[in-house]
Write a protein that holds these residues in place. Structure first.
Motif, PDB file in Angstrom:
ATOM      1  N   GLU A 240     177.869   1.391 -11.604  1.00 18.65           N
ATOM      2  CA  GLU A 240     178.392   2.698 -12.009  1.00 18.65           C
ATOM      3  C   GLU A 240     179.468   2.565 -13.077  1.00 18.65           C
ATOM      4  O   GLU A 240     179.744   3.516 -13.809  1.00 18.65           O
ATOM      5  CB  GLU A 240     178.941   3.426 -10.786  1.00 18.65           C
TER       6      GLU A 240
ATOM      7  N   GLU B  46     178.386   3.613 -16.567  1.00 18.70           N
ATOM      8  CA  GLU B  46     178.469   5.058 -16.858  1.00 18.70           C
ATOM      9  C   GLU B  46     179.926   5.480 -17.081  1.00 18.70           C
ATOM     10  O   GLU B  46     180.205   6.301 -17.963  1.00 18.70           O
ATOM     11  CB  GLU B  46     177.862   5.852 -15.704  1.00 18.70           C
ATOM     12  N   GLU B  47     180.806   4.947 -16.284  1.00 13.75           N
ATOM     13  CA  GLU B  47     182.210   5.313 -16.446  1.00 13.75           C
ATOM     14  C   GLU B  47     182.728   4.899 -17.822  1.00 13.75           C
ATOM     15  O   GLU B  47     183.536   5.607 -18.435  1.00 13.75           O
ATOM     16  CB  GLU B  47     183.036   4.661 -15.342  1.00 13.75           C
TER      17      GLU B  47
ATOM     18  N   TRP C  53     181.646   7.496 -20.163  1.00 15.73           N
ATOM     19  CA  TRP C  53     182.459   8.705 -20.040  1.00 15.73           C
ATOM     20  C   TRP C  53     183.785   8.557 -20.783  1.00 15.73           C
ATOM     21  O   TRP C  53     184.258   9.500 -21.419  1.00 15.73           O
ATOM     22  CB  TRP C  53     182.733   9.008 -18.561  1.00 15.73           C
ATOM     23  N   VAL C  54     184.366   7.368 -20.693  1.00 19.76           N
ATOM     24  CA  VAL C  54     185.625   7.124 -21.397  1.00 19.76           C
ATOM     25  C   VAL C  54     185.433   7.255 -22.896  1.00 19.76           C
ATOM     26  O   VAL C  54     186.320   7.737 -23.625  1.00 19.76           O
ATOM     27  CB  VAL C  54     186.176   5.726 -21.027  1.00 19.76           C
ATOM     28  N   ASP C  55     184.263   6.859 -23.385  1.00 23.17           N
ATOM     29  CA  ASP C  55     183.981   6.960 -24.822  1.00 23.17           C
ATOM     30  C   ASP C  55     183.649   8.376 -25.261  1.00 23.17           C
ATOM     31  O   ASP C  55     183.395   8.597 -26.443  1.00 23.17           O
ATOM     32  CB  ASP C  55     182.812   6.039 -25.180  1.00 23.17           C
TER      33      ASP C  55
ATOM     34  N   CYS D 258     181.211  10.487 -23.668  1.00 28.89           N
ATOM     35  CA  CYS D 258     179.884  10.976 -23.284  1.00 28.89           C
ATOM     36  C   CYS D 258     179.980  11.876 -22.057  1.00 28.89           C
ATOM     37  O   CYS D 258     180.810  11.654 -21.169  1.00 28.89           O
ATOM     38  CB  CYS D 258     178.948   9.812 -22.974  1.00 28.89           C
ATOM     39  N   THR D 259     179.141  12.887 -22.024  1.00 27.03           N
ATOM     40  CA  THR D 259     179.010  13.662 -20.810  1.00 27.03           C
ATOM     41  C   THR D 259     178.171  12.871 -19.811  1.00 27.03           C
ATOM     42  O   THR D 259     177.595  11.830 -20.134  1.00 27.03           O
ATOM     43  CB  THR D 259     178.332  15.005 -21.104  1.00 27.03           C
ATOM     44  N   ARG D 260     178.094  13.366 -18.569  1.00 30.36           N
ATOM     45  CA  ARG D 260     177.301  12.661 -17.558  1.00 30.36           C
ATOM     46  C   ARG D 260     175.829  12.619 -17.967  1.00 30.36           C
ATOM     47  O   ARG D 260     175.168  11.586 -17.792  1.00 30.36           O
ATOM     48  CB  ARG D 260     177.441  13.343 -16.197  1.00 30.36           C
TER      49      ARG D 260
ATOM     50  N   ARG E 243     174.559  12.785 -21.052  1.00 31.56           N
ATOM     51  CA  ARG E 243     174.356  11.877 -22.189  1.00 31.56           C
ATOM     52  C   ARG E 243     174.506  10.421 -21.759  1.00 31.56           C
ATOM     53  O   ARG E 243     173.768   9.542 -22.236  1.00 31.56           O
ATOM     54  CB  ARG E 243     175.362  12.207 -23.284  1.00 31.56           C
ATOM     55  N   ALA E 244     175.434  10.143 -20.861  1.00 36.75           N
ATOM     56  CA  ALA E 244     175.597   8.778 -20.364  1.00 36.75           C
ATOM     57  C   ALA E 244     174.363   8.336 -19.584  1.00 36.75           C
ATOM     58  O   ALA E 244     173.966   7.169 -19.644  1.00 36.75           O
ATOM     59  CB  ALA E 244     176.836   8.693 -19.484  1.00 36.75           C
TER      60      ALA E 244
END
Length: 299
Positions: free
Chosen positions: A189, A192-193, A196-198, A200-202, A204-205
């Motif tokens: 996971e 994905e996190e 998100w930091v970069d 991206c939405t959930r 898009r990630a």
């Protein structure tokens, strides 16, 4: 001095020292495994047991009527021409392909969303939902024929290929969701996190990070759904009554008469039905094994 060292045991000729891994008597060590014949003999017998029926089917498909030869020579294509043109197997093949591809797409899309939700979210009733998915695998499809027929009759989907597609998708979803859920749990996971930091939405990630890593699992689920819908007989028999809507399994059943069976035509139809499945497994076997093992073990 050399002689003294030899006498004291400090210097020993190389010929007197046994090399590592060798012994005076050649043989198999305890960790070498069983002899080759103990592996290949059972595999050969199993392969023979598996391939003989296929060879027999191919023999009847290409052998002329009345021939008793055990070799497919001289070969004829009359049986294939008969079932493809006279028995409408061209239409059956097209219908089966439409049902298989539609079931593959629907099962994969729905199972992907459900598997992701089970793998990444914690919600009330999650365990009970998983148990219900597992228990649904013990319900045979024959028990659901009457309720499904009533539903499709009210929806005016009888004699429509969509009735078979929906039925096949519903019965493929529990196992597909469980497999994809286990496979997604094996993806860290933290990836994905990081997305998100970069920024991206959930969603898009998911498409950028998770989906590319799910290729083996998607191939496993999609191929299983396609093959099952391609070979399934019961739903197509119950929900499709018009000949131009029937699929290959139902078409094969029409070749079996009450008093006689055209073995050549039946064998040719069996070869036509088997070819797409063989091609699918020949191209995806590597991803199929990886996907099933990962979905069953990880998580």
């Amino acid at each position: 001095m050399t002689a003294a060292l030899v006498e004291e045991g400090a210097l020993v000729p190389s010929a007197a020292v046994p090399r590592s891994g060798r012994s005076g008597r050649r043989g198999r060590g305890p960790t070498d495994g069983p002899p080759h014949w103990q592996i290949y003999l059972p595999l050969g017998l199993y392969l023979l047991f598996t391939l003989v029926p296929f060879y027999w089917m191919l023999l009847f498909a290409v052998r002329p009527d009345g021939s008793t030869s055990l070799l497919p020579w001289p070969a004829t294509g009359a049986h294939f021409d008969k079932v493809w043109n006279d028995r409408s197997f061209g239409i059956f093949f097209q219908n089966s392909m439409l049902v298989g591809v539609a079931t593959l797409v629907l099962t994969t899309v729905v199972a992907l969303s459900g598997g992701y939700a089970l793998a990444r979210f914690r919600f009330k009733g999650r365990t009970a939902f998983l148990i219900a998915l597992l228990c649904s695998q013990f319900v045979p499809g024959a028990l659901m024929l009457v309720p499904l027929f009533q539903i499709f009759r009210h929806l005016q989907l009888i004699n429509s290929l969509w009735s078979v597609v929906i039925s096949e998708t519903v019965f493929q979803l529990p196992l597909s969701v469980i497999l994809l859920s286990g496979f997604i749990r094996g993806i860290p996971e933290a990836l994905e996190e990081a997305a998100w930091v970069d920024g991206c939405t959930r969603l898009r990630a998911f498409f950028a990070v998770v989906l590319p890593m799910l290729r083996p699992g998607l191939v496993a689920v999609g191929s299983f759904a396609f093959v099952h819908s391609w070979n399934h007989f019961l739903f197509a028999l119950m929900f499709l009554s018009e000949q131009d809507k029937q699929t290959i399994p139902v078409g094969l059943n029409t070749l079996i008469g009450a008093d006689s069976v055209d073995l050549g035509a039946l064998a040719a139809g069996g070869v036509i039905a088997a070819v797409p499945v063989v091609i699918v497994f020949a191209f995806i076997q590597k991803w199929l094994i990886t996907g099933f093992s990962a979905g069953a073990v990880k998580g």
